[in-house]
Design an enzyme around this catalytic site. Sequence first.
Site, PDB file in Angstrom:
ATOM      1  N   LYS A  86      13.611  16.060 -32.474  1.00  0.00           N
ATOM      2  CA  LYS A  86      13.148  16.085 -33.863  1.00  0.00           C
ATOM      3  C   LYS A  86      11.683  16.524 -33.872  1.00  0.00           C
ATOM      4  CE  LYS A  86      14.179  12.477 -36.680  1.00  0.00           C
ATOM      5  NZ  LYS A  86      13.991  11.200 -37.430  1.00  0.00           N
TER       6      LYS A  86
HETATM    7  C1  E4P Z   1      15.910  10.914 -40.900  1.00  0.00           C
HETATM    8  O1  E4P Z   1      15.752  11.581 -39.899  1.00  0.00           O
HETATM    9  C2  E4P Z   1      14.793  10.251 -41.605  1.00  0.00           C
HETATM   10  O2  E4P Z   1      14.028   9.493 -40.691  1.00  0.00           O
HETATM   11  C3  E4P Z   1      15.270   9.324 -42.679  1.00  0.00           C
HETATM   12  O3  E4P Z   1      16.440   9.823 -43.270  1.00  0.00           O
HETATM   13  C4  E4P Z   1      14.189   9.023 -43.694  1.00  0.00           C
HETATM   14  O4  E4P Z   1      14.675   8.186 -44.698  1.00  0.00           O
HETATM   15  P1  E4P Z   1      13.704   7.451 -45.757  1.00  0.00           P
HETATM   16  O5  E4P Z   1      13.088   8.505 -46.628  1.00  0.00           O
HETATM   17  O6  E4P Z   1      14.606   6.538 -46.519  1.00  0.00           O
HETATM   18  O7  E4P Z   1      12.641   6.738 -44.939  1.00  0.00           O
END
Ligand code: E4P
Length: 218
Positions: A86
């Site tokens: 990521k």
């Molecule tokens: C995914 O990779 C993200 O970390 C996640 O979906 C973020 O979600 P949030 O906006 O509810 O923190």
Amino acid sequence: MTVLKFFIDTADIDDIRRVAAMGVLSGVTTNHRMFAKRPKSAVEVLQDIAGVVDGPIVVEVVSLDAVGMVEEALSLAAIHKNIVIKVPMTIEGMKAVHRLAAQGVRTAVTLIFSANQALLAARAGAAFVSPFIGRLDDISVDGVELIAEIGRIFGIHGIATEVIAASIRHPIHVSQAAKAGAHIATLPYLVFEQMVKHPLTDRGIERYLADWDTLQKG
Ligand code: E4P
């Protein structure tokens, strides 16, 4: 044809096992916040996850410069073949994505909030892009519309990068992301549970159990 896949957005092995057991799990997205809650080392957690799900396991890097990101990414990718890195949507991130693609390491570019960001990430060589639906909704911008826009643009240009609908907060986001053409929706465990539930299903079960009871009593 796109068939929506489900990833779980957690590093909690018990939640991963619960969803995998339902036969609906195609991958996992994690972040450092999630690892902080675990007593085991990140490597052990990732190996545990790889033993449960046979699909992408998205793990984030913390370096902000491309050299550091690539270095972290290569050691993470060595843990298991399904590890996907990521990478944040920055100029340094794009450089890292490009270098990693050349070395056969898959990346998921995160914190995508515009179609142009998604286009750049795809061109740099990202295997996945993650537009954040919920965080756009939080600032009164239609997050689902961004998924649809990216889908239209990728379709016109024949871009193979897969779109992960991220920052999903509730079940309606899931069906909206599916209608908007996302390839993947990454969900917190709670949203999987909420998707299963319907009050009429519960009432229906109660009713046929009552009918069965009546039948038994003759
Ligand atoms: C995914 O990779 C993200 O970390 C996640 O979906 C973020 O979600 P949030 O906006 O509810 O923190």
